[in-house]
Design an enzyme around this catalytic site. Structure first.
Site, PDB file in Angstrom:
ATOM      1  N   ALA A 152       1.589  -2.538  -2.643  1.00 53.15           N
ATOM      2  CA  ALA A 152       2.698  -2.057  -3.467  1.00 53.15           C
ATOM      3  C   ALA A 152       3.563  -3.213  -3.957  1.00 53.15           C
ATOM      4  O   ALA A 152       3.924  -3.268  -5.141  1.00 53.15           O
ATOM      5  CB  ALA A 152       3.538  -1.051  -2.680  1.00 53.15           C
ATOM      6  N   THR A 165       2.511   4.344   1.002  1.00 54.37           N
ATOM      7  CA  THR A 165       1.933   3.321   0.137  1.00 54.37           C
ATOM      8  C   THR A 165       1.749   2.055   0.968  1.00 54.37           C
ATOM      9  O   THR A 165       2.633   1.694   1.747  1.00 54.37           O
ATOM     10  CB  THR A 165       2.819   3.012  -1.087  1.00 54.37           C
ATOM     11  N   CYS A 166       0.615   1.405   0.813  1.00 51.73           N
ATOM     12  CA  CYS A 166       0.383   0.142   1.498  1.00 51.73           C
ATOM     13  C   CYS A 166       1.429  -0.857   1.012  1.00 51.73           C
ATOM     14  O   CYS A 166       1.519  -1.135  -0.187  1.00 51.73           O
ATOM     15  CB  CYS A 166      -1.025  -0.371   1.203  1.00 51.73           C
ATOM     16  N   VAL A 167       2.215  -1.374   1.922  1.00 50.32           N
ATOM     17  CA  VAL A 167       3.346  -2.205   1.523  1.00 50.32           C
ATOM     18  C   VAL A 167       2.891  -3.470   0.801  1.00 50.32           C
ATOM     19  O   VAL A 167       3.471  -3.855  -0.219  1.00 50.32           O
ATOM     20  CB  VAL A 167       4.272  -2.520   2.721  1.00 50.32           C
TER      21      VAL A 167
END
Length: 131
Positions: free
Chosen positions: A85, A80-82
């Protein structure tokens, strides 16, 4: 036909639109055709696929669990793209610690990664397909 490596980019949310489910079905087809799915990068609203707090109704398809099972069975990275997210309340353990939060909710088997991970996939996989 030669064997190809793939990364999928999922922008659609876990529920409410079809794109994440279509990505999952595409992932299954890629594997069934003998290709290698290296990673799935969840971006924008797609990061909601990585929440541990989604509880679909008993008669609904559990997409988060399906991603986890597929990833475990075929050694696929679920990222997941931090930044996306964190904006949407999907927090991994290390990010929770870093920001002084007492809880996290990133589903088991998912990891948080930066856009550099996606850039690397674009340079190293044969195909990157966005949903």
């Amino acid at each position: 036909m030669s064997k190809l490596t793939y990364t999928l980019v999922v922008n659609g949310p876990v529920y409410g639109r079809q794109s994440a489910r279509s990505a999952y079905q595409f992932a299954q087809a890629v594997i069934e055709q003998g290709h290698t799915l290296v990673s799935v990068f969840f971006y924008q609203d797609g990061v909601t696929n990585g929440t541990a707090l989604s509880v679909p109704a008993n008669d609904e398809f559990d997409l988060t669990k399906a991603w986890q099972t597929l990833a475990q069975k075929h050694n696929i990275r679920l990222e997941t793209c931090v930044a996306a997210a964190l904006r949407r309340g999907i927090i991994g353990e290390s990010e929770a610690n870093q920001h002084g939060l007492t809880q996290n909710n990133l589903a088991h088997g998912f990891e948080q990664a930066g856009l550099g991970s996606l850039a690397e996939a674009m340079l190293t996989q044969d195909r990157v397909v966005q949903f």
